[in-house]
Design an enzyme around this catalytic site. Structure first.
Site, PDB file in Angstrom:
ATOM      1  N   ARG A  33       1.086  -1.285   0.262  1.00 39.23           N
ATOM      2  CA  ARG A  33       0.271   0.018   0.319  1.00 39.23           C
ATOM      3  C   ARG A  33       1.003   1.086  -0.237  1.00 39.23           C
ATOM      4  O   ARG A  33       0.911   1.887  -0.856  1.00 39.23           O
ATOM      5  CB  ARG A  33      -1.087  -0.298   1.506  1.00 39.23           C
ATOM      6  CG  ARG A  33      -0.282  -0.030   2.447  1.00 39.23           C
ATOM      7  CD  ARG A  33      -1.591  -0.337   3.442  1.00 39.23           C
ATOM      8  NE  ARG A  33      -2.000  -1.302   3.665  1.00 39.23           N
ATOM      9  CZ  ARG A  33      -2.914  -2.235   3.038  1.00 39.23           C
ATOM     10  NH1 ARG A  33      -3.830  -0.959   2.094  1.00 39.23           N
ATOM     11  NH2 ARG A  33      -3.442  -3.204   2.727  1.00 39.23           N
ATOM     12  N   THR A  34       1.585   1.270   1.282  1.00 36.87           N
ATOM     13  CA  THR A  34       2.837   2.513   0.970  1.00 36.87           C
ATOM     14  C   THR A  34       3.258   2.821  -0.500  1.00 36.87           C
ATOM     15  O   THR A  34       3.484   4.010  -1.096  1.00 36.87           O
ATOM     16  CB  THR A  34       3.348   2.549   1.342  1.00 36.87           C
ATOM     17  OG1 THR A  34       3.318   2.433   3.286  1.00 36.87           O
ATOM     18  CG2 THR A  34       4.667   3.977   1.735  1.00 36.87           C
ATOM     19  N   LYS A  41      23.758  -6.983  -4.380  1.00 42.49           N
ATOM     20  CA  LYS A  41      24.768  -7.110  -4.779  1.00 42.49           C
ATOM     21  C   LYS A  41      25.877  -6.852  -3.927  1.00 42.49           C
ATOM     22  O   LYS A  41      26.819  -6.683  -3.541  1.00 42.49           O
ATOM     23  CB  LYS A  41      25.725  -6.623  -5.941  1.00 42.49           C
ATOM     24  CG  LYS A  41      24.716  -6.944  -7.126  1.00 42.49           C
ATOM     25  CD  LYS A  41      24.394  -5.637  -8.385  1.00 42.49           C
ATOM     26  CE  LYS A  41      23.886  -6.506  -9.437  1.00 42.49           C
ATOM     27  NZ  LYS A  41      23.559  -5.733 -10.501  1.00 42.49           N
ATOM     28  N   ARG A  86      11.820   2.864   1.647  1.00 39.36           N
ATOM     29  CA  ARG A  86      11.540   2.105   2.883  1.00 39.36           C
ATOM     30  C   ARG A  86      12.399   0.619   2.466  1.00 39.36           C
ATOM     31  O   ARG A  86      13.129   0.679   1.931  1.00 39.36           O
ATOM     32  CB  ARG A  86       9.896   0.945   2.476  1.00 39.36           C
ATOM     33  CG  ARG A  86      10.342   0.623   3.700  1.00 39.36           C
ATOM     34  CD  ARG A  86       8.766  -0.330   3.557  1.00 39.36           C
ATOM     35  NE  ARG A  86       7.249   0.320   3.341  1.00 39.36           N
ATOM     36  CZ  ARG A  86       6.853   0.564   4.349  1.00 39.36           C
ATOM     37  NH1 ARG A  86       5.884  -0.191   4.172  1.00 39.36           N
ATOM     38  NH2 ARG A  86       6.011   1.545   4.452  1.00 39.36           N
ATOM     39  N   HIS A 122       7.837   5.992  10.290  1.00 43.01           N
ATOM     40  CA  HIS A 122       7.464   6.392   9.370  1.00 43.01           C
ATOM     41  C   HIS A 122       6.410   7.375   9.201  1.00 43.01           C
ATOM     42  O   HIS A 122       5.131   7.552   9.215  1.00 43.01           O
ATOM     43  CB  HIS A 122       6.204   4.640   9.399  1.00 43.01           C
ATOM     44  CG  HIS A 122       5.982   4.496   7.545  1.00 43.01           C
ATOM     45  ND1 HIS A 122       5.581   5.000   6.781  1.00 43.01           N
ATOM     46  CD2 HIS A 122       4.564   3.363   7.614  1.00 43.01           C
ATOM     47  CE1 HIS A 122       4.847   4.987   5.835  1.00 43.01           C
ATOM     48  NE2 HIS A 122       4.627   3.684   6.723  1.00 43.01           N
TER      49      HIS A 122
END
Lengths: 139, 315
Positions: B51-52, B80, B101, B129
């Site tokens: 959703r974000t 990597k 995020r 957040h």
């Protein structure tokens, strides 16, 4: 017990009793090339009991570390046998690469090249927080 | 370069400005439909999220902009071994703004310190957040019409729930609010969050009994017990069903209660409550998109990437 006075170096006096070894470790004084005397739990008129560290030969230690461990300690700088400076170091606003964040979820524990930075968040209680994850550290 | 890492990076005046912009977008979305034409948002999501990420992407599309997307750490250069700092520097060469995020706490701060474009923290582990808090604040504003004199109940995982910590920080800045912290013993609010309340002399109460307090609340903010925050599966299974909000429990609540949840829910709110007019959690989702639009506009304007913005209608 007597320890000879030093010609060039630093005497960290009036350390809170019990804090000398912590300061010894954080200042990296275990380096075998250094001449260091630690006196712990000695009688003090001012504090009752205190610790003292004498470092012979060098004067360029990270003073912020002393301010972090004990802002009440007295730092005496000695050159050619003379006391040239005597001061206390207030708890620094930032500590860089002195402490390591212990939070396993912190970005600084996975990305090893990031500087370890702690910021003073409460001067009275001497609480530091990791700049990245805000994990608390108190001295 | 102005970024948003912590909700407290925004002053209460700036929050009000974002809310006004969001309300203007809601009133006249057409006016904003081309504002970010030829601008690019990079969504760097190194941790699962639906959703974000969709909210940020929808926000940018509704502003007429484009989106560059990394949707998992496995498919990116992070797999990597690239550092967050290098990723931020690289993406700064392609995009105008970053939403990131990351599972590690403080990752967004590192990105912002190294990027030459604004960075929006879209969640850094269990830490912060802020755009969820923006969604929460717009919802409170639209439902209650004020940020003051509210009794705010927070229920569920108050230990790892980053949305809870951010909402407490944000609402602590307004006078007259009272917090009721409802959680099992093991999932209580961390001491550093409580110390903020203590320092500011903000009244709060801690309890494990939702039913004892539900009738006092203006807002009930439910949270999910998050499996991904536990090192130990057993603890998760033991605590996950601590609170389940049901129509029966809602009978003890006030008629003007607003039930909020950052979503996704698992089973902590019964679906039977979805049609209750007091349920606000799907409105919160929509409000999140509007606040992200307002935030993208603000940061791009402050970065000098956007020269002009539509005039807000004055009502």
């Amino acid at each position: 017990m007597t320890v000879d006075s030093i010609q060039n170096g630093i005497v960290i006096d009036h350390l809170r009793a019990g804090s000398a070894m912590k300061l010894y470790e954080l200042l990296g004084l275990s380096d075998p090339s250094l001449t260091v005397a630690i006196m712990k739990n000695v009688t003090s008129r001012k504090l009752g009991r205190k610790d003292i560290i004498k470092i012979d030969g060098i004067t360029d230690v990270n003073l912020d570390v002393i301010g972090y461990v004990d802002p009440e300690a007295t730092v005496n700088i000695i050159r050619d046998g003379e006391l040239i400076e005597k001061k206390s170091i207030p708890a620094p606003e930032r500590l860089v690469n002195v402490l390591r964040c212990k939070n396993p979820r912190c970005i600084s524990t996975t990305e090893q090249e990031l500087p370890q930075i702690f910021a003073l968040s409460d001067r009275e209680r001497r609480i530091y927080r990791c700049l990245y994850c805000e994990t608390r550290f108190s001295s | 370069m102005r970024s948003l890492i912590d909700i407290l990076d925004l002053s209460t005046e700036e929050l009000q400005e974002l809310i006004e912009t969001a309300e203007d977008i809601i009133a006249d979305p057409e006016k904003y439909a081309e504002v970010c034409r030829h601008k690019k948002l990079a969504t760097l999501f190194f941790e699962p999220s639906t959703r974000t990420r969709l909210s940020f992407e929808a926000a940018m599309y509704e502003l007429g902009g484009n989106v560059l997307s990394v949707s998992s750490a496995d498919s990116s250069s992070a797999a990597k071994g690239e550092s967050v700092a290098d990723t931020a520097k690289t993406v700064s060469c392609y995009a105008d703004i970053i939403a990131m995020r990351h599972p590690k706490e403080g990752a967004a701060y590192v990105a912002a310190a190294n990027a030459s474009i604004p960075v929006i923290n879209a969640g850094d582990g269990g830490h912060l957040h802020p755009t969820q808090t923006l969604a929460d604040l717009l919802t409170i504003w639209l439902e209650k019409g004020r940020f003051t004199d509210l009794t705010i109940g927070l229920c569920g995982d108050l230990k790892f729930g980053r949305t809870v910590h951010s909402l407490i920080s944000a609402m602590s800045r307004y006078p007259g609010n009272r917090f009721v912290l409802i959680s099992p013993e093991e999932l209580k609010v961390p001491s550093y969050v409580k110390s903020v309340l203590k320092e500011k002399n903000i009244p709060y109460e801690q309890t494990s009994d939702l039913m004892a307090v539900i009738g006092d609340l203006d807002i009930l903010y439910m949270t999910r017990v998050q499996r991904e925050r536990f090192f130990n599966e057993e603890d998760y299974l033991r605590l996950k069903d601590s609170y389940i909000l049901t129509p029966d429990k809602m009978r003890s609540a006030r008629g003007d209660l607003s039930v909020m949840h950052p979503l996704p829910r698992v089973n902590e709110i019964s679906v039977a409550i979805d049609d209750d007019p007091r349920a606000c959690y799907f409105k919160q989702v929509k409000n999140g998109k509007y606040m992200r639009m307002a935030l993208i506009l603000k940061l791009l304007r402050e970065a000098g990437t956007l020269k002009t913005l539509p005039e807000r209608s004055r009502t």
